[in-house]
Write an enzyme that holds these catalytic residues in place. Structure first.
Site, short mmCIF file in Angstrom:
data_model
loop_
_atom_site.label_atom_id
_atom_site.label_comp_id
_atom_site.label_asym_id
_atom_site.label_seq_id
_atom_site.Cartn_x
_atom_site.Cartn_y
_atom_site.Cartn_z
N LYS A 274 -11.78 -2.33 -5.92
CA LYS A 274 -11.15 -1.66 -4.80
C LYS A 274 -11.65 -2.26 -3.49
O LYS A 274 -12.86 -2.45 -3.30
CB LYS A 274 -11.45 -0.16 -4.83
N ASP B 278 -7.64 -4.64 -5.32
CA ASP B 278 -6.59 -3.65 -5.06
C ASP B 278 -6.83 -3.03 -3.69
O ASP B 278 -7.86 -2.38 -3.45
CB ASP B 278 -6.63 -2.57 -6.14
N GLU C 76 -3.56 -6.81 -5.72
CA GLU C 76 -2.67 -5.68 -5.98
C GLU C 76 -2.35 -4.92 -4.70
O GLU C 76 -3.25 -4.53 -3.96
CB GLU C 76 -3.32 -4.74 -7.00
N ASP D 182 2.16 -2.23 -6.99
CA ASP D 182 1.84 -0.97 -7.67
C ASP D 182 2.59 0.18 -7.02
O ASP D 182 3.60 0.65 -7.54
CB ASP D 182 0.33 -0.73 -7.63
N LYS E 184 2.74 2.18 -14.65
CA LYS E 184 1.96 3.34 -15.05
C LYS E 184 2.89 4.37 -15.70
O LYS E 184 3.95 4.68 -15.15
CB LYS E 184 1.25 3.95 -13.84
#
EC number: 4.2.1.113
Length: 332
Positions: free
Chosen positions: A111, A142, A168, A194, A218
């Site tokens: 992250k 991400d 991401e 995403d 997801k």
């Protein structure tokens, strides 16, 4: 899904258990994860949209719970899937501790762009991950759409020395992703979408716009395994199957999705049970040798009782479930 395919609301509410699970470290600015888990005719399932999501968006997550718990699933093509470690926006000194929670994972998602931090914090964190994984490890970062195009370009250039597998959701909008992808053309650093998939009214728009090299898929936000598989087929891009900080029940849904995709070239973001300090099953879905098994999860009564949400939060989730059910049935 036709309205006739939905179980009665009373059946859902009777099967529902609302839980509040502590995290091992702060993630997405929360310290506990709330979720609703059920025992359906096909097995355990989960409804856990983040609390800030509106009912229209959260209703898709309820469709996923119904799909996985009340509908037969596709036959999986594999019995286990390889997963990545997830490194929250922790201080670089904590990276070895975090990676130590993921047994045998060769890939780490890190992250970055956390509120209150600066680029130097991201660089230090990714450098620490590279040191732990070695030259053969794979690193993806991400940003959750937190950068503008200029910030993203600058940050990615600063992180490029660590041999990124992909970045991401560096920017929020599809137009920004497309511009950034063009700017990075000569850098050979893929862009993954995403939020532009799971939070979009049209999850295929980012693929049609040529704004991403791969998609993060997801199960819950896309309405379940069947719906997500349809999106994968239509998108025509490589995909990474990931989770949304689910309990082990939701992770089993993600694993089933991953196991049903013919070409699974990227390690899956389905190892996040390691971020939970508690779970709803005695056998959490955690990485073992870098893999998780594709199987149904059995709910544990003692754990459901131990981690039951407060009466106030239980009532909040049940009211939300009822509102989302009304959204689904009205759409059907």
């Amino acid at each position: 899904m036709a309205s006739s395919a939905f179980p009665p609301l009373a059946e859902l509410l009777a099967a529902a258990h609302v839980v509040s699970l502590p995290l091992t470290t702060r993630f997405r600015r929360i310290d506990t994860r709330e979720a609703v888990v059920f025992r359906g005719p096909e097995g355990s399932t989960e409804f856990s949209p983040f609390v800030e999501y509106g009912d229209d968006e959260a209703a898709t997550w309820l469709a996923a719970a119904i799909d996985f718990g009340w509908r037969a699933q596709p036959s999986p093509l594999r019995d286990r899937v390889r997963v990545n470690a997830t490194v929250p926006a922790v201080d670089a000194s904590r990276v070895p501790e975090v990676l130590g929670m993921y047994d045998g994972c060769r890939t780490a998602k890190v992250k970055v762009a956390e509120a209150g931090q600066v680029l130097a914090d991201d660089v230090a964190r990714v450098r620490a991950v590279r040191k732990e994984l070695g030259a053969e490890g794979r690193i993806r970062v991400d940003a959750n759409g937190s950068w503008n195009v200029d910030e993203a370009e600058h940050a990615i250039h600063s992180l490029a020395e660590f041999d990124l597998e992909y970045v991401e959701q560096p920017c929020a909008s599809i137009a920004e992703l497309a511009e950034l992808r063009e700017r990075l053309h000569d850098w050979d650093i893929p862009i993954a979408a995403d939020e532009s998939v799971r939070r979009a009214s049209d999850p295929l728009e980012v693929a049609r716009a040529g704004a991403a090299d791969l998609l993060v898929i997801k199960a819950q936000p896309l309405g379940g395994v069947h719906s997500a598989l349809d999106i994968v087929r239509e998108a025509g891009l490589p995909v990474v199957v990931s989770s949304a900080l689910d309990t082990s029940v939701g992770l089993s849904m993600g694993a089933w999705l991953a196991a049903s995709i013919p070409a699974l070239d990227f390690d899956c973001g389905l190892g996040t049970a390691s971020l939970l300090a508690a779970d709803v099953t005695a056998r959490p879905v955690r990485a073992n040798g870098g893999f998780i098994e594709v199987e149904r999860v059995e709910l544990d009564e003692a754990l459901l009782t131990q981690h039951a949400a407060s009466a106030e939060r239980d009532a909040w989730w049940r009211a939300r479930l009822a509102r989302c059910y009304e959204v689904l049935t009205s759409q059907a």
